[in-house]
Design a protein around this motif. Structure first.
Motif, PDB file in Angstrom:
ATOM      1  N   ILE A 261      14.224 -38.293  43.386  1.00 61.26           N
ATOM      2  CA  ILE A 261      13.949 -38.010  41.977  1.00 61.26           C
ATOM      3  C   ILE A 261      14.319 -36.570  41.688  1.00 61.26           C
ATOM      4  O   ILE A 261      13.894 -35.650  42.394  1.00 61.26           O
ATOM      5  CB  ILE A 261      12.455 -38.238  41.627  1.00 61.26           C
ATOM      6  N   THR A 262      15.115 -36.376  40.646  1.00 57.96           N
ATOM      7  CA  THR A 262      15.503 -35.038  40.206  1.00 57.96           C
ATOM      8  C   THR A 262      14.861 -34.759  38.849  1.00 57.96           C
ATOM      9  O   THR A 262      15.008 -35.550  37.924  1.00 57.96           O
ATOM     10  CB  THR A 262      17.030 -34.906  40.088  1.00 57.96           C
ATOM     11  N   HIS A 263      14.125 -33.649  38.767  1.00 57.32           N
ATOM     12  CA  HIS A 263      13.532 -33.233  37.502  1.00 57.32           C
ATOM     13  C   HIS A 263      14.540 -32.301  36.827  1.00 57.32           C
ATOM     14  O   HIS A 263      14.742 -31.163  37.271  1.00 57.32           O
ATOM     15  CB  HIS A 263      12.196 -32.526  37.746  1.00 57.32           C
ATOM     16  N   LEU A 264      15.195 -32.787  35.803  1.00 52.07           N
ATOM     17  CA  LEU A 264      16.343 -32.084  35.228  1.00 52.07           C
ATOM     18  C   LEU A 264      16.003 -30.701  34.658  1.00 52.07           C
ATOM     19  O   LEU A 264      16.783 -29.757  34.859  1.00 52.07           O
ATOM     20  CB  LEU A 264      17.004 -32.973  34.164  1.00 52.07           C
ATOM     21  N   PRO A 265      14.886 -30.499  33.949  1.00 45.41           N
ATOM     22  CA  PRO A 265      14.619 -29.174  33.384  1.00 45.41           C
ATOM     23  C   PRO A 265      14.450 -28.080  34.436  1.00 45.41           C
ATOM     24  O   PRO A 265      14.788 -26.922  34.203  1.00 45.41           O
ATOM     25  CB  PRO A 265      13.321 -29.375  32.596  1.00 45.41           C
ATOM     26  N   THR A 266      13.902 -28.432  35.611  1.00 48.24           N
ATOM     27  CA  THR A 266      13.655 -27.421  36.643  1.00 48.24           C
ATOM     28  C   THR A 266      14.593 -27.549  37.832  1.00 48.24           C
ATOM     29  O   THR A 266      14.618 -26.686  38.705  1.00 48.24           O
ATOM     30  CB  THR A 266      12.209 -27.542  37.162  1.00 48.24           C
ATOM     31  N   ASN A 267      15.352 -28.653  37.892  1.00 47.72           N
ATOM     32  CA  ASN A 267      16.243 -28.960  39.016  1.00 47.72           C
ATOM     33  C   ASN A 267      15.474 -29.144  40.327  1.00 47.72           C
ATOM     34  O   ASN A 267      16.031 -28.959  41.410  1.00 47.72           O
ATOM     35  CB  ASN A 267      17.313 -27.879  39.192  1.00 47.72           C
ATOM     36  N   ILE A 268      14.205 -29.500  40.233  1.00 47.55           N
ATOM     37  CA  ILE A 268      13.422 -29.817  41.425  1.00 47.55           C
ATOM     38  C   ILE A 268      13.820 -31.205  41.912  1.00 47.55           C
ATOM     39  O   ILE A 268      13.916 -32.146  41.125  1.00 47.55           O
ATOM     40  CB  ILE A 268      11.915 -29.768  41.114  1.00 47.55           C
ATOM     41  N   VAL A 269      14.055 -31.329  43.213  1.00 46.14           N
ATOM     42  CA  VAL A 269      14.447 -32.608  43.804  1.00 46.14           C
ATOM     43  C   VAL A 269      13.432 -32.985  44.877  1.00 46.14           C
ATOM     44  O   VAL A 269      13.080 -32.163  45.737  1.00 46.14           O
ATOM     45  CB  VAL A 269      15.848 -32.529  44.446  1.00 46.14           C
ATOM     46  N   VAL A 270      12.928 -34.211  44.819  1.00 45.58           N
ATOM     47  CA  VAL A 270      12.041 -34.726  45.866  1.00 45.58           C
ATOM     48  C   VAL A 270      12.594 -36.065  46.329  1.00 45.58           C
ATOM     49  O   VAL A 270      13.271 -36.764  45.577  1.00 45.58           O
ATOM     50  CB  VAL A 270      10.592 -34.900  45.356  1.00 45.58           C
ATOM     51  N   GLN A 271      12.298 -36.403  47.577  1.00 46.49           N
ATOM     52  CA  GLN A 271      12.773 -37.687  48.074  1.00 46.49           C
ATOM     53  C   GLN A 271      11.799 -38.244  49.103  1.00 46.49           C
ATOM     54  O   GLN A 271      11.074 -37.490  49.757  1.00 46.49           O
ATOM     55  CB  GLN A 271      14.179 -37.560  48.679  1.00 46.49           C
ATOM     56  N   CYS A 272      11.777 -39.564  49.210  1.00 45.48           N
ATOM     57  CA  CYS A 272      10.867 -40.238  50.125  1.00 45.48           C
ATOM     58  C   CYS A 272      11.560 -41.457  50.712  1.00 45.48           C
ATOM     59  O   CYS A 272      12.206 -42.223  49.990  1.00 45.48           O
ATOM     60  CB  CYS A 272       9.580 -40.659  49.405  1.00 45.48           C
ATOM     61  N   GLN A 273      11.410 -41.646  52.023  1.00 41.68           N
ATOM     62  CA  GLN A 273      12.039 -42.798  52.670  1.00 41.68           C
ATOM     63  C   GLN A 273      11.151 -43.370  53.776  1.00 41.68           C
ATOM     64  O   GLN A 273      11.605 -44.123  54.618  1.00 41.68           O
ATOM     65  CB  GLN A 273      13.383 -42.376  53.290  1.00 41.68           C
ATOM     66  N   ASN A 274       9.864 -43.009  53.768  1.00 41.04           N
ATOM     67  CA  ASN A 274       9.027 -43.367  54.921  1.00 41.04           C
ATOM     68  C   ASN A 274       8.482 -44.782  54.868  1.00 41.04           C
ATOM     69  O   ASN A 274       7.861 -45.233  55.809  1.00 41.04           O
ATOM     70  CB  ASN A 274       7.859 -42.384  55.061  1.00 41.04           C
ATOM     71  N   ASP A 275       8.713 -45.509  53.764  1.00 40.06           N
ATOM     72  CA  ASP A 275       8.146 -46.855  53.624  1.00 40.06           C
ATOM     73  C   ASP A 275       9.265 -47.866  53.393  1.00 40.06           C
ATOM     74  O   ASP A 275      10.310 -47.533  52.826  1.00 40.06           O
ATOM     75  CB  ASP A 275       7.155 -46.887  52.443  1.00 40.06           C
ATOM     76  N   ARG A 276       9.054 -49.098  53.817  1.00 38.13           N
ATOM     77  CA  ARG A 276      10.046 -50.151  53.560  1.00 38.13           C
ATOM     78  C   ARG A 276      10.127 -50.500  52.083  1.00 38.13           C
ATOM     79  O   ARG A 276      11.147 -50.991  51.611  1.00 38.13           O
ATOM     80  CB  ARG A 276       9.683 -51.410  54.343  1.00 38.13           C
ATOM     81  N   SER A 277       9.011 -50.270  51.387  1.00 41.05           N
ATOM     82  CA  SER A 277       8.944 -50.656  49.981  1.00 41.05           C
ATOM     83  C   SER A 277       9.514 -49.563  49.078  1.00 41.05           C
ATOM     84  O   SER A 277       9.055 -48.423  49.096  1.00 41.05           O
ATOM     85  CB  SER A 277       7.482 -50.931  49.596  1.00 41.05           C
ATOM     86  N   GLN A 278      10.525 -49.920  48.286  1.00 42.52           N
ATOM     87  CA  GLN A 278      11.079 -48.971  47.334  1.00 42.52           C
ATOM     88  C   GLN A 278      10.016 -48.564  46.320  1.00 42.52           C
ATOM     89  O   GLN A 278       9.959 -47.404  45.899  1.00 42.52           O
ATOM     90  CB  GLN A 278      12.274 -49.595  46.606  1.00 42.52           C
ATOM     91  N   HIS A 279       9.150 -49.505  45.946  1.00 44.08           N
ATOM     92  CA  HIS A 279       8.101 -49.213  44.975  1.00 44.08           C
ATOM     93  C   HIS A 279       7.150 -48.141  45.498  1.00 44.08           C
ATOM     94  O   HIS A 279       6.811 -47.190  44.787  1.00 44.08           O
ATOM     95  CB  HIS A 279       7.327 -50.498  44.657  1.00 44.08           C
ATOM     96  N   ARG A 280       6.730 -48.279  46.773  1.00 46.03           N
ATOM     97  CA  ARG A 280       5.799 -47.297  47.341  1.00 46.03           C
ATOM     98  C   ARG A 280       6.495 -45.949  47.542  1.00 46.03           C
ATOM     99  O   ARG A 280       5.884 -44.892  47.357  1.00 46.03           O
ATOM    100  CB  ARG A 280       5.209 -47.819  48.646  1.00 46.03           C
ATOM    101  N   ASN A 281       7.747 -45.967  47.941  1.00 46.69           N
ATOM    102  CA  ASN A 281       8.488 -44.709  48.074  1.00 46.69           C
ATOM    103  C   ASN A 281       8.622 -44.008  46.724  1.00 46.69           C
ATOM    104  O   ASN A 281       8.535 -42.785  46.637  1.00 46.69           O
ATOM    105  CB  ASN A 281       9.878 -44.966  48.664  1.00 46.69           C
ATOM    106  N   ARG A 282       8.835 -44.791  45.679  1.00 51.44           N
ATOM    107  CA  ARG A 282       8.952 -44.221  44.334  1.00 51.44           C
ATOM    108  C   ARG A 282       7.621 -43.560  43.929  1.00 51.44           C
ATOM    109  O   ARG A 282       7.604 -42.459  43.383  1.00 51.44           O
ATOM    110  CB  ARG A 282       9.332 -45.301  43.330  1.00 51.44           C
ATOM    111  N   ALA A 283       6.510 -44.247  44.214  1.00 47.31           N
ATOM    112  CA  ALA A 283       5.195 -43.697  43.863  1.00 47.31           C
ATOM    113  C   ALA A 283       4.923 -42.407  44.624  1.00 47.31           C
ATOM    114  O   ALA A 283       4.425 -41.420  44.059  1.00 47.31           O
ATOM    115  CB  ALA A 283       4.105 -44.729  44.156  1.00 47.31           C
ATOM    116  N   THR A 284       5.275 -42.389  45.920  1.00 47.17           N
ATOM    117  CA  THR A 284       5.071 -41.177  46.719  1.00 47.17           C
ATOM    118  C   THR A 284       5.939 -40.034  46.210  1.00 47.17           C
ATOM    119  O   THR A 284       5.475 -38.893  46.073  1.00 47.17           O
ATOM    120  CB  THR A 284       5.393 -41.453  48.200  1.00 47.17           C
ATOM    121  N   ALA A 285       7.199 -40.334  45.917  1.00 49.40           N
ATOM    122  CA  ALA A 285       8.105 -39.296  45.417  1.00 49.40           C
ATOM    123  C   ALA A 285       7.626 -38.744  44.079  1.00 49.40           C
ATOM    124  O   ALA A 285       7.715 -37.539  43.820  1.00 49.40           O
ATOM    125  CB  ALA A 285       9.523 -39.863  45.285  1.00 49.40           C
TER     126      ALA A 285
END
Length: 369
Positions: A261-285
Motif C-alpha cells: 500500500i502506497t499513501h500518495l500524499p506522504t509517499n509512505i509505503v508498507v507491505q505485508c506477505q506473512n499470511d496466505r490470505s490476501q485479505h488478512r495481509n491487506r488488513a495488516t498492511a
C-alpha cells in the motif's frame, strides 16, 4: 547510619515516590481490584476481545504495583538489617545489606527512566523495519545481523516478535524486513533506535579480506490502538498485489497474496506477505499504514515542541546514530550520546540497554553520570 547509606536510601525513596505518582498508585490499586472482580464473572470470556483487553490492563497494573511494593519491601528490609547489624556490631550483616542497597540504587535508576516513558504512544507495541543500504551483499548481511541483534534484545526482555514482511538478499542476508514487537512499552524503549547503523569489519565475502563499511537503517513506529482515529481516504491510496517471496510455504509463493500500500500524499509505503490470505495481509498492511501516519504526526508534534536543532538530532530517517567497529579494534559507539562499549559481540547479541537508556535520558533531558 553513614551518610553514604542514607544517600542510597534517599535515592530509592525518591524513585519510589516518582513511580507512585507516575502510576497514580491509589487509583491503580482500586482499578486493579475492579479488573480482578471482572475476571471472576461467569460471562467474562464471552467477548474474547474485551476479555483480552481487560487481562492486558490487569497484567500491566499488577507488574507496576508489585514492582513498587517489592522495591519498598526490599529497601525496608535492608534498613532494618543495617540498624540491627549496627546495634549488634555485626559488620557482615551490615555489608550484606549495603550490597543489596547498592543493587537497588541501580534498579531505581532504571525504573526512574522507565517512568518517564509517558509519551502518547510509549506504552504501545511497535513495528520495526530494517533496510539494507547501498553495497549489495555486505549491506544485506549487516541488515540480517541487525535483525538478529534486535531479536535477541526482545528475547531478553520477554517481548514477542512477529515477522510481517521479509525481502531476502540476493546472496545472503536481507534487503528489508518488517517485524511487529509486542510488549509493555515496546515503542517507548525502541523509539530512539530509528536511524542509520554503520558497520566496519573485514568482509567475509571479500576473498582479499579487505575492510568494508556497510550501512543499514532501522525505523520504529508504534502500533496504533483502535481508539486512536487516523483518517485515511481511499483516493490517497495505491494498493498493489504481488507474489510473496522467501519463506512461507508453497502456497504463499504461488499466489499473489502479498500486499503493498502506497499513501500518495506522504509517499509512505508498507507491505505485508506473512499470511496466505490476501485479505488478512491487506488488513495488516492497512494497520501498518495507520501506524506510520500516526508516528509521522507524533514527529511533527515533537518537532514543534522542541528546539529545531535538538529535534533533528533525535528524529528523522537517515540520521547515523551508531557505529559498530569489528576491525581493527572492537567498539560500538553511539554518536548521539558518546556511549561506548568494547564488547561489540555482546552488543550484537542484544546488549543494547546502555545505549537505549542513554538516548532516552538525553531525549527527556535527564542528566546521567
Amino acid at each position: 547510619m553513614q551518610a553514604e547509606t542514607q544517600a542510597k536510601i534517599d535515592v530509592i525513596s525518591s524513585t519510589l515516590e516518582l513511580l507512585r505518582k507516575h502510576v497514580n498508585f491509589e487509583v491503580a490499586v482500586a482499578r486493579l481490584n475492579d479488573l480482578e472482580a471482572q475476571t471472576t464473572m461467569p460471562d467474562f470470556w464471552n467477548d474474547q476481545a474485551v476479555a483480552q483487553d481487560v487481562m492486558r490492563e490487569k497484567n500491566r497494573l499488577e507488574r507496576q504495583i508489585n514492582l513498587i511494593k517489592d522495591m519498598q519491601a526490599e529497601m525496608d528490609d535492608c534498613v532494618a538489617l543495617i540498624e540491627l547489624g549496627i546495634a549488634e556490631g555485626d559488620d557482615d550483616v551490615v555489608a550484606e545489606a549495603e550490597a543489596v542497597l547498592t543493587k537497588l540504587v541501580t534498579e531505581a535508576d532504571k525504573r526512574q527512566l522507565e517512568s518517564l516513558l509517558s509519551g502518547e504512544a510509549d506504552a504501545n507495541d511497535c513495528f520495526l523495519e530494517i533496510h539494507a543500504g547501498a553495497g549489495g551483499t555486505e549491506a544485506q548481511d549487516w541488515a540480517q545481523m541487525l535483525v538478529r541483534m534486535y531479536g535477541r534484545w526482545c528475547e531478553q526482555r520477554g517481548y514477542k516478535v512477529h515477522l510481517i514482511e521479509e525481502s531476502a538478499g540476493e546472496e545472503a542476508g536481507i534487503k528489508s524486513v518488517t517485524m511487529r514487537i509486542d510488549g509493555e512499552n515496546a515503542y517507548g524503549w525502541l523509539k530512539t533506535e530509528s536511524g542509520v547503523h554503520r558497520l566496519v569489519r573485514i568482509s567475509p565475502y571479500d576473498s582479499s579480506a579487505r575492510r568494508h563499511t556497510s550501512f543499514a537503517s532501522a525505523w520504529v513506529y508504534p502500533v496504533v490502538d483502535d481508539n486512536i482515529e487516523i483518517e485515511v481516504e481511499d483516493k490517497d491510496l495505491r494498493i498493489d498485489t504481488y507474489r510473496a517471496s522467501g519463506a512461507g510455504g508453497q502456497h504463499v509463493n504461488k499466489t499473489d497474496s502479498a500486499i503493498r500500500i502506497t499513501h500518495l500524499p506522504t509517499n509512505i509505503v508498507v507491505q505485508c506477505q506473512n499470511d496466505r490470505s490476501q485479505h488478512r495481509n491487506r488488513a495488516t498492511a492497512f494497520n501498518m499504514l495507520k501506524a506510520r501516519l500516526y508516528e509521522l504526526e507524533l514527529q511533527k508534534r515533537e518537532e514543534a515542541a522542541s528546539d529545531a536543532a535538538a529535534s533533528k538530532t533525535d528524529i528523522g530517517w537517515g540520521n547515523q546514530i551508531r557505529s559498530y567497529v569489528l576491525h581493527p579494534y572492537q567498539m560500538v559507539k553511539d554518536l548521539r550520546t558518546n556511549v561506548e562499549k568494547g564488547n561489540a559481540q555482546g552488543v550484537l547479541d542484544g546488549d543494547l540497554d546502555s545505549f537505549i537508556e542513554a538516548s532516552l535520558a538525553a531525549r527527556v533531558g535527564m542528566q546521567r553520570e
